[in-house]
Design a protein around this motif. Structure first.
Motif, PDB file in Angstrom:
ATOM      1  N   ARG A   1       0.834  -1.211   0.000  1.00  0.00           N
ATOM      2  CA  ARG A   1       0.000   0.000   0.000  1.00  0.00           C
ATOM      3  C   ARG A   1       0.864   1.253   0.000  1.00  0.00           C
ATOM      4  O   ARG A   1       0.637   2.201  -0.778  1.00  0.00           O
ATOM      5  CB  ARG A   1      -0.917   0.027   1.224  1.00  0.00           C
ATOM      6  CG  ARG A   1      -1.830   1.263   1.276  1.00  0.00           C
ATOM      7  CD  ARG A   1      -2.379   1.508   2.669  1.00  0.00           C
ATOM      8  NE  ARG A   1      -1.339   1.952   3.593  1.00  0.00           N
ATOM      9  CZ  ARG A   1      -0.903   3.207   3.683  1.00  0.00           C
ATOM     10  NH1 ARG A   1      -1.388   4.150   2.897  1.00  0.00           N
ATOM     11  NH2 ARG A   1       0.026   3.524   4.571  1.00  0.00           N
ATOM     12  N   THR A   2       1.865   1.276   0.870  1.00  0.00           N
ATOM     13  CA  THR A   2       2.722   2.450   0.985  1.00  0.00           C
ATOM     14  C   THR A   2       3.518   2.666  -0.296  1.00  0.00           C
ATOM     15  O   THR A   2       3.682   3.802  -0.764  1.00  0.00           O
ATOM     16  CB  THR A   2       3.662   2.304   2.187  1.00  0.00           C
ATOM     17  OG1 THR A   2       2.890   2.017   3.367  1.00  0.00           O
ATOM     18  CG2 THR A   2       4.449   3.583   2.430  1.00  0.00           C
TER      19      THR A   2
ATOM     20  N   CYS B   1      19.294  -8.875  -1.311  1.00  0.00           N
ATOM     21  CA  CYS B   1      18.060  -8.614  -0.587  1.00  0.00           C
ATOM     22  C   CYS B   1      17.175  -9.856  -0.545  1.00  0.00           C
ATOM     23  O   CYS B   1      17.145 -10.641  -1.501  1.00  0.00           O
ATOM     24  CB  CYS B   1      17.312  -7.460  -1.252  1.00  0.00           C
ATOM     25  SG  CYS B   1      18.313  -5.956  -1.424  1.00  0.00           S
ATOM     26  N   PRO B   2      16.415 -10.044   0.525  1.00  0.00           N
ATOM     27  CA  PRO B   2      15.544 -11.219   0.640  1.00  0.00           C
ATOM     28  C   PRO B   2      14.378 -11.211  -0.337  1.00  0.00           C
ATOM     29  O   PRO B   2      13.829 -12.266  -0.662  1.00  0.00           O
ATOM     30  CB  PRO B   2      15.034 -11.149   2.085  1.00  0.00           C
ATOM     31  CG  PRO B   2      15.957 -10.216   2.787  1.00  0.00           C
ATOM     32  CD  PRO B   2      16.423  -9.248   1.751  1.00  0.00           C
ATOM     33  N   THR B   3      13.958 -10.029  -0.788  1.00  0.00           N
ATOM     34  CA  THR B   3      12.818  -9.897  -1.694  1.00  0.00           C
ATOM     35  C   THR B   3      13.165  -8.907  -2.804  1.00  0.00           C
ATOM     36  O   THR B   3      14.098  -8.100  -2.667  1.00  0.00           O
ATOM     37  CB  THR B   3      11.563  -9.394  -0.952  1.00  0.00           C
ATOM     38  OG1 THR B   3      11.863  -8.121  -0.339  1.00  0.00           O
ATOM     39  CG2 THR B   3      11.131 -10.381   0.122  1.00  0.00           C
ATOM     40  N   ASN B   4      12.417  -8.945  -3.885  1.00  0.00           N
ATOM     41  CA  ASN B   4      12.646  -7.997  -4.977  1.00  0.00           C
ATOM     42  C   ASN B   4      12.092  -6.613  -4.670  1.00  0.00           C
ATOM     43  O   ASN B   4      12.598  -5.611  -5.181  1.00  0.00           O
ATOM     44  CB  ASN B   4      12.028  -8.523  -6.273  1.00  0.00           C
ATOM     45  CG  ASN B   4      12.881  -9.595  -6.924  1.00  0.00           C
ATOM     46  OD1 ASN B   4      14.101  -9.472  -6.989  1.00  0.00           O
ATOM     47  ND2 ASN B   4      12.237 -10.660  -7.395  1.00  0.00           N
ATOM     48  N   LEU B   5      11.041  -6.550  -3.850  1.00  0.00           N
ATOM     49  CA  LEU B   5      10.534  -5.254  -3.403  1.00  0.00           C
ATOM     50  C   LEU B   5      11.324  -4.833  -2.172  1.00  0.00           C
ATOM     51  O   LEU B   5      11.384  -5.565  -1.178  1.00  0.00           O
ATOM     52  CB  LEU B   5       9.043  -5.335  -3.062  1.00  0.00           C
ATOM     53  CG  LEU B   5       8.415  -4.036  -2.517  1.00  0.00           C
ATOM     54  CD1 LEU B   5       8.461  -2.928  -3.570  1.00  0.00           C
ATOM     55  CD2 LEU B   5       6.990  -4.274  -2.037  1.00  0.00           C
TER      56      LEU B   5
ATOM     57  N   ALA C   1       1.908  -6.602  -7.701  1.00  0.00           N
ATOM     58  CA  ALA C   1       1.056  -6.362  -6.530  1.00  0.00           C
ATOM     59  C   ALA C   1       0.872  -4.882  -6.268  1.00  0.00           C
ATOM     60  O   ALA C   1      -0.194  -4.448  -5.815  1.00  0.00           O
ATOM     61  CB  ALA C   1       1.657  -7.044  -5.302  1.00  0.00           C
ATOM     62  N   VAL C   2       1.891  -4.088  -6.550  1.00  0.00           N
ATOM     63  CA  VAL C   2       1.797  -2.640  -6.346  1.00  0.00           C
ATOM     64  C   VAL C   2       0.905  -2.015  -7.407  1.00  0.00           C
ATOM     65  O   VAL C   2       0.029  -1.194  -7.118  1.00  0.00           O
ATOM     66  CB  VAL C   2       3.200  -2.009  -6.360  1.00  0.00           C
ATOM     67  CG1 VAL C   2       3.111  -0.490  -6.289  1.00  0.00           C
ATOM     68  CG2 VAL C   2       4.040  -2.558  -5.204  1.00  0.00           C
ATOM     69  N   ALA C   3       1.101  -2.410  -8.647  1.00  0.00           N
ATOM     70  CA  ALA C   3       0.299  -1.859  -9.743  1.00  0.00           C
ATOM     71  C   ALA C   3      -1.183  -2.204  -9.583  1.00  0.00           C
ATOM     72  O   ALA C   3      -2.050  -1.426  -9.990  1.00  0.00           O
ATOM     73  CB  ALA C   3       0.818  -2.382 -11.079  1.00  0.00           C
TER      74      ALA C   3
ATOM     75  N   ASN D   1      -4.949  -8.533  -2.259  1.00  0.00           N
ATOM     76  CA  ASN D   1      -3.651  -7.859  -2.185  1.00  0.00           C
ATOM     77  C   ASN D   1      -2.569  -8.795  -1.671  1.00  0.00           C
ATOM     78  O   ASN D   1      -1.450  -8.830  -2.194  1.00  0.00           O
ATOM     79  CB  ASN D   1      -3.741  -6.645  -1.253  1.00  0.00           C
ATOM     80  CG  ASN D   1      -4.516  -5.493  -1.848  1.00  0.00           C
ATOM     81  OD1 ASN D   1      -4.425  -5.223  -3.040  1.00  0.00           O
ATOM     82  ND2 ASN D   1      -5.290  -4.805  -1.025  1.00  0.00           N
ATOM     83  N   LEU D   2      -2.893  -9.549  -0.630  1.00  0.00           N
ATOM     84  CA  LEU D   2      -1.919 -10.446  -0.026  1.00  0.00           C
ATOM     85  C   LEU D   2      -1.477 -11.518  -1.008  1.00  0.00           C
ATOM     86  O   LEU D   2      -0.280 -11.826  -1.117  1.00  0.00           O
ATOM     87  CB  LEU D   2      -2.510 -11.076   1.243  1.00  0.00           C
ATOM     88  CG  LEU D   2      -1.630 -12.093   1.965  1.00  0.00           C
ATOM     89  CD1 LEU D   2      -0.290 -11.487   2.374  1.00  0.00           C
ATOM     90  CD2 LEU D   2      -2.363 -12.654   3.189  1.00  0.00           C
TER      91      LEU D   2
END
Length: 433
Positions: A30-31, A146-150, A188-190, A205-206
């Motif tokens: 969301r942020t 990084c652990p995640t791409n985001l 997920a952001v888009a 979203n999740l």
């Protein structure tokens, strides 16, 4: 119990677990969606994906993108999508000024910090790469995997009053990013959708967020249970594939999850102060992680900063601007830190409260503080201006509020729990006029 009732009950139980587990991930998405919805970098923290926004002033009650901001710092913010390749990050040579560049993964964990204690005496070049990236880096670049791409890069640069602003901004401008591929928003952001009025929206979203950034291996057992309510690694949640009773149960689960997390952000024993000694690295303590995301998204790891929250006075009563309070640090009893400390005040909505002197925090760099003859310090916390004047006044709203004491580079006395923060004392039944 009928089969239908059993399915409904299971959906409710699994839904509550999924909410508590997934709230930080959805809040991060969301942020990110909010802060990247611009065509070019702004001066308020917003910027397109893979770009910095350097905020040229401390945040105030008017800044509401991120809950519980600090008011002692200049923020630099960037949201990265590493799925398409590394992002190069350059840091200026330290000057003695406090700063920290915090790296936060999609699950809200603070997995890396770059500050004077890490960067060293010279300017540096870092390559920020995703969990599955492979390839060669430019000579001299230090890899940050990084652990995640985001990833959220949340930078803080300390300012020492208005007269220090220009030098602080010049130092802040030395932090730069350069993407090696065109930036694009994670799926997920888009596709983020507001879920305030829809429990199904939260789970949609999740599911998308977990498809973009799969759960860590340590979470596999819990996450496997979510498939029974339609949350799978494939990223699609279809409420219409569930029965009406299950959908109703999931809506109830979201409402209950919000209540559970919000309730646990306050001390369960109604103590004046509670300290999160784990900071932004909470591992599999999913409830604590959700609480931190709700009331302090972007919290640093404890070796960098400790956060003490206060919702209650000495007598266990909820802080409320209908009353006046005092926080008294005895002589020699100020927070034991090597960098700096401050006490910030927030309204019940988790943001700074508007006030006539635009003061949102008091700390060791606040100009004009009056100390007692013995060296003690009293901070006056109330809605109306005190008769004693504004030097030690931390203005409060008329309703409920809470405090956060931030302690940067905490000393062993606080890390080992040998230091006790004085309780907040109610000094009047109504605010003094």
């Amino acid at each position: 119990m009928t089969i239908g009732n059993a399915q409904q009950e299971w959906a409710y139980v699994a839904g509550v677990q999924a909410f508590i587990y997934g709230y930080p991930l959805v809040e991060m998405v969301r942020t990110c969606a909010l802060m990247t919805a611009v065509d070019e970098a702004q001066n308020n923290g917003r910027a397109p994906i893979n770009q910095f926004s350097h905020c040229p002033r401390p945040w105030t009650h008017e800044d509401r993108d991120v809950v519980t901001p600090a008011n002692d710092l200049l923020y630099s913010m960037a949201w990265l999508n590493l799925a398409d390749g590394p992002v190069m990050f350059a840091t200026p040579a330290p000057t003695g000024r406090y700063f920290v560049m915090e790296f936060i993964d999609a699950y809200s964990n603070n997995f890396q910090n770059l500050g004077p204690r890490v960067v060293g005496p010279s300017a540096g070049t870092f390559a920020i790469v995703g969990p599955n990236w492979s390839g060669s880096l430019p000579p001299g670049a230090v890899e940050i995997r990084c652990p995640t791409n985001l990833v959220w890069v949340l930078g803080r640069v300390l300012i020492d009053g208005v007269e220090d602003m220009e030098e602080a901004r010049a130092f802040q401008a030395g932090f730069t990013l350069r993407a090696t591929a065109p930036g694009r928003l994670p799926h997920a952001v888009a596709r983020y959708q507001s879920w305030a009025e829809s429990g199904e929206g939260f789970f949609a979203n999740l599911a998308r967020a977990m498809a973009d950034d799969p759960a860590p291996a340590a979470d596999a057992g819990l996450v496997a249970q979510f498939s029974r309510i339609g949350i799978t690694p494939h990223g699609a949640f279809h409420a219409d594939a569930l029965g009406d009773a299950q959908v109703a149960a999931l809506r109830s689960a979201v409402a209950a999850g919000v209540e559970i997390v919000e309730g646990h952000t306050r001390s369960r024993r109604a103590r004046s102060w509670s300290i999160n000694y784990a900071g932004g690295r909470l591992g599999t303590d999913y409830l604590a992680r959700a609480c931190t995301a709700m009331k302090g998204l972007g919290a640093l790891a404890s070796e960098e900063a400790l956060y003490a929250l206060c919702d209650f006075d000495r007598n266990g009563e909820q802080l409320n601007g209908e009353h006046g309070y005092v926080l008294r640090f005895p002589a020699g009893g100020l927070p034991p830190v090597d960098a700096f400390w401050s006490v910030s005040l927030y309204g019940s909505d988790f943001y700074f409260a508007d006030n006539p002197i635009r003061r949102y925090a008091i700390g060791d760099r606040t100009r004009g503080l009056r100390y007692g003859p013995d060296g003690s310090l009293e901070i006056l916390i109330q809605h109306a201006e005190p008769r004693e004047g504004i030097s030690n006044w931390l203005p409060a709203p008329t309703g409920r509020f809470y405090l956060i004491l931030r302690m940067y580079h905490p000393r062993e006395a606080i890390l080992s729990k040998d230091y006790t923060i004085p309780p907040v004392e109610r000094v009047s039944e109504t605010v003094r006029q």
